[in-house]
Write a protein that holds these residues in place. Structure first.
Motif, PDB file in Angstrom:
ATOM      1  N   GLN A 232       0.951  -0.972  -0.083  1.00  0.00           N
ATOM      2  CA  GLN A 232       0.064   0.165   0.059  1.00  0.00           C
ATOM      3  C   GLN A 232       0.678   1.725  -0.159  1.00  0.00           C
ATOM      4  N   ASP A 233       1.665   1.235   0.981  1.00  0.00           N
ATOM      5  CA  ASP A 233       2.861   2.497   0.413  1.00  0.00           C
ATOM      6  C   ASP A 233       3.537   2.662  -0.669  1.00  0.00           C
ATOM      7  N   ALA A 234       4.064   1.792  -1.195  1.00  0.00           N
ATOM      8  CA  ALA A 234       4.098   1.893  -2.738  1.00  0.00           C
ATOM      9  C   ALA A 234       3.478   2.343  -3.648  1.00  0.00           C
ATOM     10  N   LEU A 235       2.108   1.513  -3.286  1.00  0.00           N
ATOM     11  CA  LEU A 235       1.148   2.692  -4.391  1.00  0.00           C
ATOM     12  C   LEU A 235       0.807   3.839  -4.212  1.00  0.00           C
ATOM     13  N   ARG A 236       0.513   4.711  -2.603  1.00  0.00           N
ATOM     14  CA  ARG A 236       0.409   5.243  -2.227  1.00  0.00           C
ATOM     15  C   ARG A 236       1.486   6.365  -2.757  1.00  0.00           C
ATOM     16  N   GLY A 237       2.432   5.955  -3.026  1.00  0.00           N
ATOM     17  CA  GLY A 237       3.245   7.082  -3.381  1.00  0.00           C
ATOM     18  C   GLY A 237       3.833   6.876  -5.170  1.00  0.00           C
ATOM     19  N   LEU A 238       2.550   6.166  -5.634  1.00  0.00           N
ATOM     20  CA  LEU A 238       3.203   5.487  -6.747  1.00  0.00           C
ATOM     21  C   LEU A 238       4.762   5.337  -7.074  1.00  0.00           C
ATOM     22  N   VAL A 239       5.521   4.067  -6.516  1.00  0.00           N
ATOM     23  CA  VAL A 239       6.194   4.487  -6.760  1.00  0.00           C
ATOM     24  C   VAL A 239       6.161   2.530  -7.387  1.00  0.00           C
ATOM     25  N   TYR A 240       6.032   2.939  -8.622  1.00  0.00           N
ATOM     26  CA  TYR A 240       5.204   1.451  -9.444  1.00  0.00           C
ATOM     27  C   TYR A 240       6.595   0.436  -9.683  1.00  0.00           C
ATOM     28  N   PRO A 241       7.272   0.675  -9.871  1.00  0.00           N
ATOM     29  CA  PRO A 241       7.889  -0.477  -9.934  1.00  0.00           C
ATOM     30  C   PRO A 241       8.618  -1.478  -8.571  1.00  0.00           C
ATOM     31  N   ARG A 242       8.495  -0.730  -7.308  1.00  0.00           N
ATOM     32  CA  ARG A 242       8.795  -0.844  -6.027  1.00  0.00           C
ATOM     33  C   ARG A 242       7.218  -2.046  -5.620  1.00  0.00           C
ATOM     34  N   ALA A 243       6.155  -1.768  -6.167  1.00  0.00           N
ATOM     35  CA  ALA A 243       5.002  -1.918  -6.418  1.00  0.00           C
ATOM     36  C   ALA A 243       4.893  -3.368  -6.322  1.00  0.00           C
ATOM     37  N   LEU A 244       5.182  -3.459  -8.033  1.00  0.00           N
ATOM     38  CA  LEU A 244       5.421  -4.513  -8.966  1.00  0.00           C
ATOM     39  C   LEU A 244       6.459  -5.906  -7.941  1.00  0.00           C
ATOM     40  N   GLY A 245       7.177  -5.090  -7.564  1.00  0.00           N
ATOM     41  CA  GLY A 245       8.823  -5.889  -6.686  1.00  0.00           C
ATOM     42  C   GLY A 245       8.150  -6.797  -6.093  1.00  0.00           C
ATOM     43  N   ILE A 246       6.834  -5.852  -4.706  1.00  0.00           N
ATOM     44  CA  ILE A 246       6.318  -6.673  -3.613  1.00  0.00           C
ATOM     45  C   ILE A 246       5.744  -7.858  -3.948  1.00  0.00           C
ATOM     46  N   VAL A 247       4.761  -6.973  -5.504  1.00  0.00           N
ATOM     47  CA  VAL A 247       3.653  -8.346  -5.565  1.00  0.00           C
ATOM     48  C   VAL A 247       4.532  -9.520  -6.321  1.00  0.00           C
ATOM     49  N   CYS A 248       5.481  -9.423  -7.249  1.00  0.00           N
ATOM     50  CA  CYS A 248       6.411 -10.798  -6.946  1.00  0.00           C
ATOM     51  C   CYS A 248       6.840 -11.173  -6.369  1.00  0.00           C
ATOM     52  N   VAL A 249       6.981 -10.708  -5.745  1.00  0.00           N
ATOM     53  CA  VAL A 249       7.515 -11.507  -4.018  1.00  0.00           C
ATOM     54  C   VAL A 249       6.606 -12.392  -3.471  1.00  0.00           C
ATOM     55  N   ILE A 250       5.378 -11.914  -3.737  1.00  0.00           N
ATOM     56  CA  ILE A 250       4.029 -12.236  -3.027  1.00  0.00           C
ATOM     57  C   ILE A 250       3.666 -13.700  -4.082  1.00  0.00           C
ATOM     58  N   LEU A 251       4.025 -13.628  -5.388  1.00  0.00           N
ATOM     59  CA  LEU A 251       3.427 -14.628  -5.848  1.00  0.00           C
ATOM     60  C   LEU A 251       4.631 -15.311  -5.549  1.00  0.00           C
ATOM     61  N   VAL A 252       5.903 -15.797  -5.789  1.00  0.00           N
ATOM     62  CA  VAL A 252       6.896 -16.860  -5.651  1.00  0.00           C
ATOM     63  C   VAL A 252       5.949 -17.490  -3.927  1.00  0.00           C
ATOM     64  N   ILE A 253       5.708 -17.049  -3.253  1.00  0.00           N
ATOM     65  CA  ILE A 253       5.792 -17.615  -1.468  1.00  0.00           C
ATOM     66  C   ILE A 253       4.059 -17.781  -2.498  1.00  0.00           C
ATOM     67  N   ILE A 254       2.929 -17.958  -2.858  1.00  0.00           N
ATOM     68  CA  ILE A 254       1.630 -17.945  -3.244  1.00  0.00           C
ATOM     69  C   ILE A 254       2.025 -19.329  -4.008  1.00  0.00           C
ATOM     70  N   ALA A 255       3.117 -19.367  -4.955  1.00  0.00           N
ATOM     71  CA  ALA A 255       3.660 -20.665  -5.929  1.00  0.00           C
ATOM     72  C   ALA A 255       3.631 -21.216  -5.401  1.00  0.00           C
ATOM     73  N   ALA A 256       5.125 -21.213  -3.497  1.00  0.00           N
ATOM     74  CA  ALA A 256       5.521 -22.285  -3.106  1.00  0.00           C
ATOM     75  C   ALA A 256       4.222 -22.788  -2.598  1.00  0.00           C
ATOM     76  N   MET A 257       3.758 -21.812  -1.991  1.00  0.00           N
ATOM     77  CA  MET A 257       2.203 -22.665  -0.812  1.00  0.00           C
ATOM     78  C   MET A 257       1.709 -23.717  -1.645  1.00  0.00           C
ATOM     79  N   GLU A 258       1.492 -22.940  -2.556  1.00  0.00           N
ATOM     80  CA  GLU A 258       0.072 -23.856  -3.909  1.00  0.00           C
ATOM     81  C   GLU A 258       1.383 -25.423  -3.864  1.00  0.00           C
ATOM     82  N   VAL A 259       3.113 -25.031  -4.946  1.00  0.00           N
ATOM     83  CA  VAL A 259       3.777 -26.684  -4.426  1.00  0.00           C
ATOM     84  C   VAL A 259       3.098 -27.443  -2.659  1.00  0.00           C
ATOM     85  N   VAL A 260       3.238 -26.609  -1.933  1.00  0.00           N
ATOM     86  CA  VAL A 260       3.357 -27.378  -0.503  1.00  0.00           C
ATOM     87  C   VAL A 260       2.298 -27.882  -0.148  1.00  0.00           C
TER      88      VAL A 260
END
Length: 529
Positions: A232-260
């Motif tokens: 939210q902090d990244a999106l409110r500050g319009l720092v979109y590359p940082r927001a996308l980086g956080i989304v990529c981290v979330i994607l990795v976590i959820i993908a790992a959870m899917e495998v588990v």
């Protein structure tokens, strides 16, 4: 099929079959009218989406390349999010077990307890998790405990219902045998019912952790802990590359959870060739892992176990301020917001269903035309599922502007991840006999699809779509918090300005709408599925 097994047409009178077809045709006509009317109400049109393509492309360009400015902090928040999901699900499961026995018709001690338990479960399901989080933050302050409690209470709505449904589907024979020995109610439930429902409960528990992991991402938007705060902090500050980086981290976590989750389900729910000893060992390992993860979550999140009980007093003080609800403030704005919420849910479900069917079929291992197509479809579904609808709503609001169209687009995209996975799972579980029969007479891929695959999955897809409609209407109630239309803006604005009585009125209306939709969905499923 054995000649001793009557077919559907043999067991159903011809007139009844004709009436059923008429009911289905009339139902599709009603669905079409509702979807078209809903799209017109929120001005959802292809031209609106086409006009926003340039803005969407520009936003995506500003988000690339993704970056992580503080990997250490993001890593800590990611682990915090995962532990919140695990702890919230465990607490919900513990609370859902007794509720399920009270809510199941075949095990409840009294009809009054059955109705009360079902009401509690429905209330937890109808209340948006984000609203739970807002109220807990108001009562307990900013931190992870409000997020854990919000996840737990909302999860009771799903786990309690599914646990109770599993109990109602148990075989009565073992219960009668145990009862004949003269044991009491508790021993009867433990010895005769639990062994039958544990596999189903385990699958639902693992699936709920997956859901809560995605849900916990957005709780940080209201100060309830987790990686959502950094996003939210990244999106409110319009720092979109940082927001996308956080989304990529979330994607990795959820993908790992899917495998588990896949590994756990196979280990616990697939019959072992080595006999019951291997299955018992798998369950012991799983139970020990859950207990250890719960203890680790309490320690890492710095939650005193006593806080899991002392929260009740301060929270009740805030929750009771919602009553009596103040309906005097109900005016045209609220009516319009509620209608927007319903329209967003209907349009998003229709668009999501249309998009999910091809993705789900291509993501099914038994019918996908090529391994590359299968892997690509699975990857698309996984990526979409990894991005919470509230985050998608923020992106669409930035791309095409404020309003319900952005909310409908966000939910429609999110529906592809949810329903696409269910469609793929349903296709993979169909009877292979009809497929082999069509292929044996030279039928190609398309012929096999329309003659043997789709007829088998239609009932499951209809049921899943109705469930998705229920979910989308509940989810659309919170999209207004980021300007994506619906009743959410009024609801969270009422809480923010301490107008709890008006918030209570909105909650009552949302509860009534969700309850009516749920009853209608159940009736439709009984007629069609």
């Amino acid at each position: 099929m054995s000649i001793l097994t009557p077919t559907r047409t043999e067991t159903r009178p011809h007139g009844a079959g004709r009436d059923r077809r008429r009911t289905i045709t009339a139902g599709w006509a009603v669905v079409a009218v509702v979807v078209v009317a809903s799209a017109a109400y929120i001005d959802f049109a292809p031209t609106t989406l086409l006009d926003g393509l340039d803005s969407t492309a520009g936003l995506i360009e500003r988000m690339l390349p993704p970056r992580l400015d503080d990997p250490g902090r993001i890593g800590v928040l990611a682990i915090e999010t995962l532990l919140m999901a695990v702890l919230g699900t465990v607490l919900a499961a513990v609370a859902s077990v007794p509720l399920a026995f009270l809510a199941a018709r075949n095990t409840t001690p009294h009809p009054a307890l059955h109705r009360i338990a079902r009401a509690v479960i429905t209330f937890c399901r109808a209340m948006p998790d984000l609203l739970f989080a807002v109220l807990f933050v108001r009562a307990l302050g900013i931190g992870v405990l409000p997020g854990v409690l919000a996840l737990a209470l909302h999860s009771i709505g799903m786990l309690g219902k599914l646990f109770a449904d599993a109990i109602e589907q148990t075989d009565a024979g073992p219960r009668e045998a145990v009862r004949s020995t003269g044991v009491g109610y508790v021993r009867e439930m433990i010895n005769a019912v639990l062994p039958q429902v544990v596999p189903s409960w385990t699958a639902n528990f693992v699936y709920r952790i997956d859901i809560n992991l995605r849900t916990s991402v957005v709780l940080g938007f209201v100060g309830a802990g987790g990686i959502g705060f950094a996003l939210q902090d990244a999106l409110r500050g319009l720092v979109y590359p940082r927001a996308l980086g956080i989304v990529c981290v979330i994607l990795v976590i959820i993908a790992a959870m899917e495998v588990v989750a896949i590994v756990v389900r196979r280990a616990l729910l697939t019959p072992s060739a080595n006999g019951p000893g291997r299955e018992r060992l798998s369950r012991i390992i799983f139970s020990s892992t859950v207990i250890a993860a719960t203890a680790a979550a309490l320690f890492a999140l710095r939650i005193d176990p006593r806080d899991l009980f002392t929260w009740i007093g301060p929270s009740l003080e805030v929750f009771t301020r919602l009553v009596p609800p103040d309906f005097t403030a109900v005016g045209s704005d609220l009516v319009d917001a509620v209608l927007q919420t319903l329209a967003i849910g209907a349009v998003a479900t229709a668009v999501g269903a249309v998009l999910s069917l091809p993705f789900g079929i291509l993501a099914a291992n038994n019918v996908s035309p090529h391994p590359t197509v299968y892997a690509t479809a699975r990857a698309v579904i996984l990526v979409v599922r990894a991005i919470p609808e509230l985050v998608l709503a923020v992106i669409f609001v930035a791309a095409i502007g404020l309003g319900p169209v952005a909310g409908a687009c966000a939910l429609a995209v999110g529906s592809v991840g949810f329903l696409g996975k269910l469609v793929a799972d349903a296709v993979e579980e169909i009877d292979p006999g009809p497929l082999d029969a069509v292929r044996a007479v030279g039928g190609g891929w398309w012929k096999t699809l329309f003659a043997a695959v789709i007829p088998q999955v239609v009932p499951s897809v209809v049921g899943s779509t109705l469930y998705l409609l229920d979910i989308n209407i509940r989810t659309s109630t919170v999209l207004g918090v980021v300007g994506a239309g619906g009743v959410g803006f009024l609801l969270f604005e009422a809480v923010r300005t301490l107008n709890f009585e008006f918030a209570g009125a909105i909650v009552v209306i949302v509860f009534a709408v969700v309850y009516v939709i749920e009853r209608m969905s159940g009736w439709i499923r009984s007629k069609v599925v």
